[in-house]
Design a protein around this motif. Sequence first.
Motif, PDB file in Angstrom:
ATOM      1  N   LEU A   9     -49.884  10.843 -44.585  1.00 60.10           N
ATOM      2  CA  LEU A   9     -49.489  11.993 -45.395  1.00 60.10           C
ATOM      3  C   LEU A   9     -50.691  12.860 -45.765  1.00 60.10           C
ATOM      4  CD1 LEU A   9     -46.873  10.340 -47.781  1.00 60.10           C
ATOM      5  CD2 LEU A   9     -46.411  11.943 -45.910  1.00 60.10           C
ATOM      6  N   ARG A  10     -51.845  12.235 -45.935  1.00 56.59           N
ATOM      7  CA  ARG A  10     -53.035  12.989 -46.332  1.00 56.59           C
ATOM      8  C   ARG A  10     -53.683  13.729 -45.164  1.00 56.59           C
ATOM      9  NH1 ARG A  10     -54.711   7.844 -49.946  1.00 56.59           N
ATOM     10  NH2 ARG A  10     -54.007   8.611 -51.991  1.00 56.59           N
ATOM     11  N   THR A  11     -53.544  13.180 -43.958  1.00 58.61           N
ATOM     12  CA  THR A  11     -54.269  13.743 -42.810  1.00 58.61           C
ATOM     13  C   THR A  11     -53.361  14.291 -41.717  1.00 58.61           C
ATOM     14  OG1 THR A  11     -54.338  11.626 -41.626  1.00 58.61           O
ATOM     15  CG2 THR A  11     -56.116  12.066 -43.203  1.00 58.61           C
ATOM     16  N   LEU A  12     -52.068  13.917 -41.762  1.00 59.60           N
ATOM     17  CA  LEU A  12     -51.130  14.225 -40.681  1.00 59.60           C
ATOM     18  C   LEU A  12     -51.644  13.709 -39.344  1.00 59.60           C
ATOM     19  CD1 LEU A  12     -49.741  17.769 -41.539  1.00 59.60           C
ATOM     20  CD2 LEU A  12     -48.736  15.519 -41.984  1.00 59.60           C
ATOM     21  N   GLN A  13     -52.351  12.584 -39.395  1.00 62.24           N
ATOM     22  CA  GLN A  13     -52.810  11.900 -38.194  1.00 62.24           C
ATOM     23  C   GLN A  13     -52.410  10.440 -38.267  1.00 62.24           C
ATOM     24  OE1 GLN A  13     -56.922  12.191 -37.215  1.00 62.24           O
ATOM     25  NE2 GLN A  13     -56.707  14.215 -36.331  1.00 62.24           N
ATOM     26  N   VAL A  14     -52.133   9.874 -37.088  1.00 61.04           N
ATOM     27  CA  VAL A  14     -51.867   8.441 -36.989  1.00 61.04           C
ATOM     28  C   VAL A  14     -53.084   7.807 -36.335  1.00 61.04           C
ATOM     29  CG1 VAL A  14     -50.295   6.670 -36.182  1.00 61.04           C
ATOM     30  CG2 VAL A  14     -49.434   8.955 -36.659  1.00 61.04           C
ATOM     31  N   SER A  15     -53.837   7.058 -37.108  1.00 61.30           N
ATOM     32  CA  SER A  15     -55.035   6.407 -36.589  1.00 61.30           C
ATOM     33  C   SER A  15     -55.108   5.027 -37.224  1.00 61.30           C
ATOM     34  CB  SER A  15     -56.274   7.232 -36.926  1.00 61.30           C
ATOM     35  OG  SER A  15     -57.415   6.702 -36.313  1.00 61.30           O
ATOM     36  N   LEU A  16     -54.912   4.011 -36.406  1.00 61.81           N
ATOM     37  CA  LEU A  16     -54.782   2.643 -36.910  1.00 61.81           C
ATOM     38  C   LEU A  16     -55.982   1.797 -36.500  1.00 61.81           C
ATOM     39  CD1 LEU A  16     -51.021   2.183 -36.022  1.00 61.81           C
ATOM     40  CD2 LEU A  16     -51.980   2.700 -38.269  1.00 61.81           C
ATOM     41  N   PRO A  17     -56.276   0.723 -37.250  1.00 57.24           N
ATOM     42  CA  PRO A  17     -57.406  -0.146 -36.887  1.00 57.24           C
ATOM     43  C   PRO A  17     -57.222  -0.778 -35.510  1.00 57.24           C
ATOM     44  CG  PRO A  17     -56.595  -0.636 -39.102  1.00 57.24           C
ATOM     45  CD  PRO A  17     -55.611   0.296 -38.488  1.00 57.24           C
ATOM     46  N   THR A  18     -58.335  -1.171 -34.906  1.00 61.75           N
ATOM     47  CA  THR A  18     -58.279  -1.752 -33.561  1.00 61.75           C
ATOM     48  C   THR A  18     -57.450  -3.017 -33.514  1.00 61.75           C
ATOM     49  OG1 THR A  18     -60.645  -1.319 -33.792  1.00 61.75           O
ATOM     50  CG2 THR A  18     -59.886  -1.791 -31.641  1.00 61.75           C
ATOM     51  N   ASP A  19     -57.487  -3.796 -34.590  1.00 60.81           N
ATOM     52  CA  ASP A  19     -56.773  -5.072 -34.597  1.00 60.81           C
ATOM     53  C   ASP A  19     -55.356  -4.958 -35.178  1.00 60.81           C
ATOM     54  OD1 ASP A  19     -57.581  -4.517 -37.157  1.00 60.81           O
ATOM     55  OD2 ASP A  19     -58.342  -6.532 -37.607  1.00 60.81           O
ATOM     56  N   PHE A  20     -54.872  -3.740 -35.371  1.00 62.26           N
ATOM     57  CA  PHE A  20     -53.539  -3.562 -35.947  1.00 62.26           C
ATOM     58  C   PHE A  20     -52.466  -4.001 -34.951  1.00 62.26           C
ATOM     59  CE2 PHE A  20     -49.711  -1.180 -37.057  1.00 62.26           C
ATOM     60  CZ  PHE A  20     -49.640  -1.405 -38.424  1.00 62.26           C
ATOM     61  N   SER A  21     -51.439  -4.698 -35.454  1.00 57.23           N
ATOM     62  CA  SER A  21     -50.390  -5.189 -34.547  1.00 57.23           C
ATOM     63  C   SER A  21     -48.978  -5.015 -35.114  1.00 57.23           C
ATOM     64  CB  SER A  21     -50.622  -6.673 -34.234  1.00 57.23           C
ATOM     65  OG  SER A  21     -50.632  -7.443 -35.428  1.00 57.23           O
ATOM     66  N   ASP A  22     -48.850  -4.607 -36.383  1.00 53.19           N
ATOM     67  CA  ASP A  22     -47.532  -4.517 -37.028  1.00 53.19           C
ATOM     68  C   ASP A  22     -46.850  -3.171 -36.791  1.00 53.19           C
ATOM     69  OD1 ASP A  22     -47.620  -7.073 -38.007  1.00 53.19           O
ATOM     70  OD2 ASP A  22     -48.472  -6.500 -39.937  1.00 53.19           O
ATOM     71  N   TYR A  23     -46.772  -2.754 -35.532  1.00 56.67           N
ATOM     72  CA  TYR A  23     -46.189  -1.447 -35.216  1.00 56.67           C
ATOM     73  C   TYR A  23     -44.717  -1.370 -35.624  1.00 56.67           C
ATOM     74  CZ  TYR A  23     -50.411  -0.583 -32.528  1.00 56.67           C
ATOM     75  OH  TYR A  23     -51.723  -0.407 -32.152  1.00 56.67           O
ATOM     76  N   GLN A  24     -43.949  -2.428 -35.330  1.00 54.44           N
ATOM     77  CA  GLN A  24     -42.508  -2.401 -35.638  1.00 54.44           C
ATOM     78  C   GLN A  24     -42.269  -2.398 -37.138  1.00 54.44           C
ATOM     79  OE1 GLN A  24     -40.668  -5.595 -33.460  1.00 54.44           O
ATOM     80  NE2 GLN A  24     -40.690  -4.459 -31.530  1.00 54.44           N
ATOM     81  N   ARG A  25     -43.054  -3.185 -37.872  1.00 52.44           N
ATOM     82  CA  ARG A  25     -42.891  -3.220 -39.330  1.00 52.44           C
ATOM     83  C   ARG A  25     -43.273  -1.883 -39.950  1.00 52.44           C
ATOM     84  NH1 ARG A  25     -46.280  -7.209 -42.029  1.00 52.44           N
ATOM     85  NH2 ARG A  25     -45.000  -6.723 -43.834  1.00 52.44           N
ATOM     86  N   LEU A  26     -44.364  -1.278 -39.461  1.00 51.72           N
ATOM     87  CA  LEU A  26     -44.769   0.012 -40.001  1.00 51.72           C
ATOM     88  C   LEU A  26     -43.758   1.095 -39.626  1.00 51.72           C
ATOM     89  CD1 LEU A  26     -46.791   1.660 -41.566  1.00 51.72           C
ATOM     90  CD2 LEU A  26     -48.173   1.898 -39.483  1.00 51.72           C
ATOM     91  N   GLN A  27     -43.184   0.990 -38.437  1.00 53.54           N
ATOM     92  CA  GLN A  27     -42.133   1.935 -38.038  1.00 53.54           C
ATOM     93  C   GLN A  27     -40.924   1.803 -38.954  1.00 53.54           C
ATOM     94  OE1 GLN A  27     -40.769   1.482 -33.994  1.00 53.54           O
ATOM     95  NE2 GLN A  27     -39.092   2.928 -34.250  1.00 53.54           N
TER      96      GLN A  27
END
Length: 276
Positions: free
Chosen positions: A65-83
């Motif tokens: 919301l602050r940047t209007l960018q999606v940039s996640l950590p390299t080790d991030f894996s919870d894509y479905q939960r965040l979706q």
Amino acid sequence: MSSREVVVLSVGGVRFVTWASTLQQFPNSRLARMLNDDDWEFKLVNGEFFVDRDGALFSYIMDFLRTLQVSLPTDFSDYQRLQREAEFYGLYPLADVLSQEHLLKPRLEILEVHFSLQEMQAFFRIFGSCSTTIEALAEQITVFTGQQSGQGWNRPFPSQKSLVPLPLERPSHHDMVFLCGIEYSAGDQFVARYVSIKPDNRKLINGTNVLGLLLDTLLKDGFRLISTRTVASEEKVECYTFERMKRAAGLAITVNQDPGSFGVAQARRSQVQKGK
């Protein structure tokens, strides 16, 4: 609520403080409606909006919301939960991007350094699976050449101001070639090639020293040495193989803010890469 008012949220017990305008980026989202006391999931308790959701994942939503960018950590894996969290908050542009994991996941990058030492010259060829990495490395490496007369080739030039930068050979977008050392021409004339690798300002002529600086530069840039081998014993060609996880480029969201729109957005790759 005024867009410049400060809003405090408690998401699953994790506290967030932001401007109202940040939460109003998507007017049809539940976060925007929350400010109008128009959503039963959000309870106003002691001046803070409470919602019983995952606070750790909400930090990524706030960053979006602050940047209007999606940039996640390299080790991030919870894509479905965040979706799922993005869908809960009515942030469908974010949910759409998260459904395309291949755009966001880091990729394994391979780089090889071929090194050959022949008499008084050292030859280098660097191959990379990512052309942008090769481009960036080519900008760091400069070969300087100059001509001199003398008995000892290892004597320094009287003044390195006389050295001329020489462009690197680029057989393709995925590799580069350069050499250092000396080459005799007629009589006692010889041509010397020095190599400089930023941010180190030294000009090195010895191939072993250049190799050491090059390998150290790659290690500092996040690469990991995974193997060394001899690929051509008769030519004494050594191969150093490196790998690293390259973080995906950030995805910027272009939002349609027209009244009555449902937060339609398009994702485009950001030109700025966060991290390696």
